[in-house]
Design an enzyme around this catalytic site. Sequence first.
Site, PDB file in Angstrom:
ATOM      1  N   ASP A  56      16.848 -52.662  30.614  1.00 12.78           N
ATOM      2  CA  ASP A  56      17.344 -54.044  30.474  1.00 12.78           C
ATOM      3  C   ASP A  56      16.514 -54.991  31.346  1.00 12.78           C
ATOM      4  OD1 ASP A  56      18.345 -53.200  32.914  1.00 12.78           O
ATOM      5  OD2 ASP A  56      20.384 -53.925  32.559  1.00 12.78           O
ATOM      6  N   SER A  57      15.542 -54.433  32.083  1.00 17.52           N
ATOM      7  CA  SER A  57      14.555 -55.274  32.761  1.00 17.52           C
ATOM      8  C   SER A  57      13.827 -56.153  31.751  1.00 17.52           C
ATOM      9  CB  SER A  57      13.540 -54.416  33.522  1.00 17.52           C
ATOM     10  OG  SER A  57      12.982 -53.413  32.683  1.00 17.52           O
ATOM     11  N   ASP A  95      18.923 -48.404  28.497  1.00 17.34           N
ATOM     12  CA  ASP A  95      19.976 -48.996  29.324  1.00 17.34           C
ATOM     13  C   ASP A  95      21.115 -49.522  28.473  1.00 17.34           C
ATOM     14  OD1 ASP A  95      19.414 -48.890  32.108  1.00 17.34           O
ATOM     15  OD2 ASP A  95      17.835 -50.399  31.865  1.00 17.34           O
ATOM     16  N   LYS A 123      21.403 -44.933  29.904  1.00 19.62           N
ATOM     17  CA  LYS A 123      21.420 -45.084  31.372  1.00 19.62           C
ATOM     18  C   LYS A 123      22.450 -46.146  31.734  1.00 19.62           C
ATOM     19  CE  LYS A 123      17.770 -46.978  33.814  1.00 19.62           C
ATOM     20  NZ  LYS A 123      18.384 -48.140  34.495  1.00 19.62           N
ATOM     21  N   GLU A 125      24.508 -48.020  35.280  1.00 15.07           N
ATOM     22  CA  GLU A 125      24.375 -48.269  36.715  1.00 15.07           C
ATOM     23  C   GLU A 125      25.726 -48.171  37.411  1.00 15.07           C
ATOM     24  OE1 GLU A 125      22.589 -52.119  37.338  1.00 15.07           O
ATOM     25  OE2 GLU A 125      20.831 -51.635  36.125  1.00 15.07           O
ATOM     26  N   GLU A 192      17.009 -46.187  42.770  1.00 20.07           N
ATOM     27  CA  GLU A 192      16.117 -47.349  42.916  1.00 20.07           C
ATOM     28  C   GLU A 192      16.251 -47.912  44.333  1.00 20.07           C
ATOM     29  OE1 GLU A 192      16.363 -50.253  39.783  1.00 20.07           O
ATOM     30  OE2 GLU A 192      15.183 -51.732  40.893  1.00 20.07           O
TER      31      GLU A 192
HETATM   32  O1  KIV Z   1      15.634 -51.763  33.481  1.00 19.67           O
HETATM   33  C1  KIV Z   1      14.735 -51.082  34.003  1.00 19.67           C
HETATM   34  O2  KIV Z   1      13.545 -51.186  33.688  1.00 19.67           O
HETATM   35  C2  KIV Z   1      15.127 -50.115  35.024  1.00 19.67           C
HETATM   36  C3  KIV Z   1      14.042 -49.518  35.860  1.00 19.67           C
HETATM   37  C4  KIV Z   1      13.487 -50.503  36.794  1.00 19.67           C
HETATM   38  C5  KIV Z   1      14.499 -48.303  36.541  1.00 19.67           C
HETATM   39  O3  KIV Z   1      16.284 -49.848  35.195  1.00 19.67           O
END
Ligand code: KIV
Length: 274
Positions: A56-57, A95, A123, A125, A192
């Site tokens: 989600d980055s 994510d 994934k 968090e 992280e």
């Molecule tokens: O969203 C993302 O790219 C991430 C990485 C920085 C681990 O969670």
Amino acid sequence: MVYASHSPKPLEKSITNLKLQAMKAQGEKFVTVALYDAPMAAMAERSGVEVVLVGDSLGMTVLGYDSTIPVTMEQMIYHIEAVSRGNKKSLIMADLPFMTYATPTQAMENAARAMQAGAHMIKIEGGSWLTETITMLADRGIPVCAHIGLTPQSVNKLGGFRVQGRTEEKAQELFDDAKKLEAAGADILLMECVPADLAKKITEALTIPTIGIGAGRDTDAQVLVINDILGLTPIPPKFSKNFLVETTDIPGALAKYVGDVKNGVFPSNEHIFE
Ligand code: KIV
């Protein structure tokens, strides 16, 4: 095995979570790249990147937001589909974005959408509050990577993008969370921005593989964001590295990153938090 830097070594077989567990057991590092589109996904496969993360980055790297918080499930699906069209061999992790897994039922519905779009693992968090959710997903056949330490979706609660687990009490909390997430059924733990010693201790205490970003060199794998690998980030984080400056093209930069992780050259001291 020593990998030659710069020369891409394509994946021969599809990567599964069992393969990643076997790599941990054999002490072989694996490599993850967060990326968002079909051509980059294809290059990652050709460069031997075992795991691609549709992170989600993308809110910041692609869409121009200040954080990951505005990212929606629809935006994630659009990018998961693109990545899965470009890459048939890496394990595709995706994510679930902000507030799409606040309850176990919501997590199950959105994880199913991500898997149907092409993800092989989702994934999420958070710490011990996620155990019920992870067990529910695992029981229904959905592999999960649990992300602890700096969890960017909680940036407003954390008070900024800062290193986590620096006091004895916070370090113990992260260690306990890691054990509980594994016991709940997580397949991978991502850490992280945590001190290198803590990430090492957690990695040694778990049977599931760990992936680190700003978590030292002793995790079972490393992850970097493609924009950082290619020098596209105006103010790059301390834990990142521009691999393009040492090569002539994108496949070369990815191959250099893969080789440096596998040979224990990256991360070096300048990328690590003590
Ligand atoms: O969203 C993302 O790219 C991430 C990485 C920085 C681990 O969670």
